[in-house]
Write an enzyme that holds these catalytic residues in place. Structure first.
Site, PDB file in Angstrom:
ATOM      1  N   LYS A  97      -0.154   1.339  -2.094  1.00 23.46           N
ATOM      2  CA  LYS A  97      -0.707   2.416  -1.275  1.00 23.46           C
ATOM      3  C   LYS A  97      -0.696   2.072   0.212  1.00 23.46           C
ATOM      4  CE  LYS A  97      -1.810   5.453  -4.441  1.00 23.46           C
ATOM      5  NZ  LYS A  97      -1.235   6.820  -4.450  1.00 23.46           N
TER       6      LYS A  97
ATOM      7  N   SER B 263      -4.578   5.571  -0.297  1.00 26.44           N
ATOM      8  CA  SER B 263      -5.842   5.216  -0.951  1.00 26.44           C
ATOM      9  C   SER B 263      -6.675   4.423   0.027  1.00 26.44           C
ATOM     10  CB  SER B 263      -5.603   4.386  -2.205  1.00 26.44           C
ATOM     11  OG  SER B 263      -6.829   3.865  -2.707  1.00 26.44           O
TER      12      SER B 263
ATOM     13  N   TYR C 176      -1.838  -2.471  -6.761  1.00 23.22           N
ATOM     14  CA  TYR C 176      -2.139  -1.072  -6.440  1.00 23.22           C
ATOM     15  C   TYR C 176      -2.387  -0.898  -4.942  1.00 23.22           C
ATOM     16  CZ  TYR C 176      -4.546   3.398  -6.206  1.00 23.22           C
ATOM     17  OH  TYR C 176      -4.918   4.677  -5.878  1.00 23.22           O
TER      18      TYR C 176
END
Length: 282
Positions: free
Chosen positions: A182, A164, A178
């Site tokens: 990633k 990401s 998050y």
């Protein structure tokens, strides 16, 4: 002449691999497995791989109906497809999925690890349960998908992981879990590219940013200051401004890069993370 075999410059170390002049878009004869392919970016990956001639195994965790829609769409495009249910947060299910996938067409050339979940929350509010939920799929799940990909991919295969742009950006508020899940993928890619080298398998990742999927507007509001006050058109306008091209990304933007990495043209790209965000995070 299309299909002309490349000539060696005199050593096994400098021969151009594969035939020259082939249509670069073609993945005819290849078999691909895409995790989390029932919706969003994974769905478009599976569809585009099929459009380019690959047979596609559509993995899903919950909705058999949406997975079957993808399978039928790929068949309608002229290729073939099948679906397998497996939750990549469960290593036993990953192992079983790869065993079943290999049995369908007898080979596996491309693995796209796409499954993932999103999470927002200030560090002070993150629970162990939420941390584990996110890392179980985004990080641990991708690691063990990669492990099984190494075992089952043909020599010269392709593994493409899902990162990401938040793993590369300078920092996103309330997004540590998050983004961390990633960012770890980037280290996986660099190390795995070396480990997979003995089978001539390339390992890369794509790092999307601002992609308009079914969850796009709800997620975008989390990135926009006071985003909850914007209507859908306002979200679109704000998000489009992140890129100097003044548009948002689409799932096909990611799928095309994935197919390039999976093709012969992508053979000398290895151990890299490709940011796909329209220059939003320069």
């Amino acid at each position: 002449m299309p299909g002309v075999t490349s000539q060696s410059a005199g050593s096994k170390y400098d021969a151009i691999p594969g035939p020259l002049g082939l249509a670069s878009a073609s993945l005819m004869g290849k078999v691909a497995l895409v995790t989390g392919a029932g919706r969003g970016i994974g769905r478009e990956m599976a569809m585009e791989l099929g459009r380019r001639g690959a047979k596609v195994i559509v993995n899903y965790a919950n909705s058999a109906e949406t997975a079957e829609e993808v399978v039928q769409a790929i068949k309608k495009s002229g290729s073939d497809a099948a679906s397998i249910k497996a939750n990549v947060s469960d290593v036993d299910q990953i192992v079983k999925m790869f065993g079943e996938a290999k049995q369908i067409w007898g080979r596996l050339d491309i693995v796209c690890s796409n499954s993932g979940v999103v999470s927002f929350g200030h560090v002070k509010d993150v629970t162990p349960e939420e941390f584990d939920r996110v890392f179980a799929i985004n990080t641990r799940g991708q690691f063990f998908v990669a492990r099984e990909a190494y075992k089952h991919l043909e020599v010269g295969g392709r593994l493409i992981l899902m990162g990401s742009i938040t793993g590369q950006a300078k920092g996103v508020p309330k997004h540590a879990v998050y983004s961390g899940s990633k960012g770890t993928i980037e280290t996986f890619v660099r190390c795995m590219a070396i480990d997979f080298g003995d089978k001539k398998i390339t390992v890369n990742a794509v790092a999307p940013g601002g992609i308009k999927t079914d969850m796009y507007r709800d997620v975008c509001r989390e990135y926009i200051p006071n985003g909850g006050e914007l209507d859908d058109e306002g979200v679109d306008e704000f998000a489009a401004g992140w890129s100097p091209m003044h548009r948002v990304g689409l799932p096909i933007d990611i799928a095309r890069v994935v197919c390039f990495l999976a093709s012969q043209d992508g053979e000398w790209i290895n151990g890299k993370v490709l940011g796909i965000d329209g220059a939003a995070c320069m």
